[in-house]
Structure formats: structure tokens, C-alpha cells
Write a protein that holds these residues in place. Sequence first.
Motif, PDB file in Angstrom:
ATOM      1  N   PRO A  59      -1.494  -3.236  -0.707  1.00  0.00           N
ATOM      2  CA  PRO A  59      -0.923  -3.528   0.615  1.00  0.00           C
ATOM      3  C   PRO A  59      -1.349  -2.464   1.623  1.00  0.00           C
ATOM      4  CG  PRO A  59       0.754  -2.609  -0.804  1.00  0.00           C
ATOM      5  CD  PRO A  59      -0.478  -2.754  -1.652  1.00  0.00           C
ATOM      6  N   PHE A  91      -1.943 -10.366   4.172  1.00  0.00           N
ATOM      7  CA  PHE A  91      -1.448  -9.918   5.467  1.00  0.00           C
ATOM      8  C   PHE A  91      -1.624 -11.045   6.470  1.00  0.00           C
ATOM      9  CE2 PHE A  91      -1.537  -7.752   9.581  1.00  0.00           C
ATOM     10  CZ  PHE A  91      -0.362  -7.036   9.474  1.00  0.00           C
ATOM     11  N   TRP A 102       3.041  -8.228   5.649  1.00  0.00           N
ATOM     12  CA  TRP A 102       2.517  -8.191   4.291  1.00  0.00           C
ATOM     13  C   TRP A 102       3.399  -9.071   3.421  1.00  0.00           C
ATOM     14  CZ3 TRP A 102      -1.976  -6.554   2.663  1.00  0.00           C
ATOM     15  CH2 TRP A 102      -2.638  -5.511   3.338  1.00  0.00           C
TER      16      TRP A 102
END
Length: 358
Positions: A59, A91, A102
Motif C-alpha cells: 500500500p 488505490f 487504498w
Amino acid sequence: MFLKKTTLALLSMTTLSCIAMARAETPGTTSVQLEMVPRYTLTWPASLGTVDIFASLTPDASAMKPVQHHVTAQTAQVTAPFQGTHRVYFFIKPVSGKGGEWIANRVLPLEGVANFRDMGGYETADHHHVRWGEFYRSAAPSGLTPADYAFVDTLGIKSVTDLRTQAEQQKQPTHWQGASPAFFPSDKPTLPADMTDRSKLATLDEPRAKALMESFYTKMPSLYAPELKGIFARLLAHQTPTLTHCTAGKDRTGFASALILYALGVPEETILRDYAMSGDLLRAHLTPSFRAAMADHQNGGAMAASPSMRAMLNSDPDYLKAAFASIRQHYGSIDAYMAQEIGVGPQEVATLRRLYLD
């Protein structure tokens, strides 16, 4: 920058597990559903408008791969954006330039262990978000298959806290494959006698079994303070990603996970919803190793079907509320308990939030 994370992520390996997750997760419209292909179904709020979709193995906004551009609907399907065995994060970036989200599947697609999930993505009271891929929780990982290990190995887990007793550890040992993390097992020999006498448990009706569970939860803050102190010491030393587990990943793990989320500033209502997921996930995924851990050699079938076992398999929010009520009764507040018993005061809380919130 675009670092906002979603408060909702779903995994659907079967219709049953999808239903279980839909009941338990935070209500909302942003989600990920992972099918067996693997094909991901992404859903996001209309308020984001037209969006671009990116995928990443972490992430991290610096390592994103574009997968779809200028999507005007509020849903999209994405097929395996990376080759090989990986966990994928997405995302959702509005083309307007406002903050995106996210998202990832919360429950991991594993065959041999139940209730293996990520505690990331939850929104705090001050509108930050717990980072994905830092805190995992599960039932005992003893039944992980070779394919499971190939997936788990990509998570980069550095430490594993085993909250099972020595008796449980010996009954269902974990033989970790691949890159081995550091292991921190509990040194408790057994659980309290009233939680392990199966002949007596089998005679309890559901209300009395629920009362027994609530009583056990009131004891956990003192009983598991040493293990909790160790968990938080490792978090403060940034020994993550980390996995915390017990036998079902529900009670001892649920209490420890609740305190981690609490320290990070996640509202109690959200913590209770996260806790409540375990019962549905366990019923949806009764793996052989979990059944073996819960069954009695002579009385397993009867025990599994008994009202007392139904209560013990539940993740009733009243159980966790009982632990919180006990803490407040004896310490005045959860903050005071954590400072006095776990070694997590205001300075440590600030460090945890700096390390694990976006």
C-alpha cells in the motif's frame, strides 16, 4: 497526496464467507471482493466521481501500476494485475485530484487456517487510517498448506505471537515453512479449568455458556498482561508485519487485537464490529486443524453440536464489552490499564500512531 485508506474491505472465497463478511464489516460502499480466478471486484463511493485505478504489491503510492483509467461507474473488475502469488492492494484515485482510497481484501484466501485477516484500513476517531499489511490475526496456523505458505511468505511477517497454552501448542504444533519469523509463544501451561472441562461444558445451556465466556473475558486483562506487554514492545520496536493468533483467533487474539486498534485510536464501535467478524468466519471455514483443536477425542461430535459450543464459537460483542467493563472497573479507563499494566502510556501511543497510521 492520496493516502486515505478505506474503512471497508471484503474477501469472497465462497458465498457463505461473503455473507459472513457482509454482516460483520463496517457498513459502506467501498469494497474488494476476490474471486477464485483471481478476479477482483472493486466498489467505491459515487462521491469520488471519475477515477483511475492503480494496483500495488504494497500500500505504497510510490510503487503503483495503473490498471484502469477514467472509470465513470462506481465498480470495476480487475483480473490478476501481477503474475505469481501475491497480495494485491488497490488505490482508487479521483481524477479531480481529491484524496483517494487504498483498499484490499481483509480476509486472506487461505485453505488451511480460518479467520486469517488484516486489521488495516480502519478509520480512527481523528480520520487517520490504520496501515494495511502491518497487523494480521488468525486461528492457529498449524494447518497452513504448502500453497498457503507460498502466499503467506509474500506478506513478510517478522513476528508471530502464539497466545495458545503449552498444551494447545503441543496438540497442534506449527511447523512454519519458508522464511521463518521470530516466534513468541505464551508460557501458560493450560487455560482455567472451567474453560477446559469438556464434560461440564457439554452440559451447559447457551445462557450459562455465555456467562462463562464473559467471566473469562473479565480475567483476560490481568491473565494476559505479560503477553500483551510483549506484543506492544514488539510493535514499538517496529517488528512488523506481525501475526497474532490463538486456537480460534477469536478470544485471546480478539482481545489483543482490540487493544491494538484502541491504542491506534480506532473507535470502540468499529473495534466491536471487527471483533464480531470471527464467529461468522469460523463457521464459514471450519478447517480440519481447527476442528481437531476444538474436538474432544471421545466427545467431539456431541460437543461441537452442543449449545455451549455454539456460545463458545460466537464472537458476541458482549464478551469483549465484559473485558472493557472489567478494565474500567479496576483501572478507571482503558488508557490507565494500558499505561499501568502494558507499558503503553501517552508517549508510546504517540509512537504507535506515528508508525502505523496514515
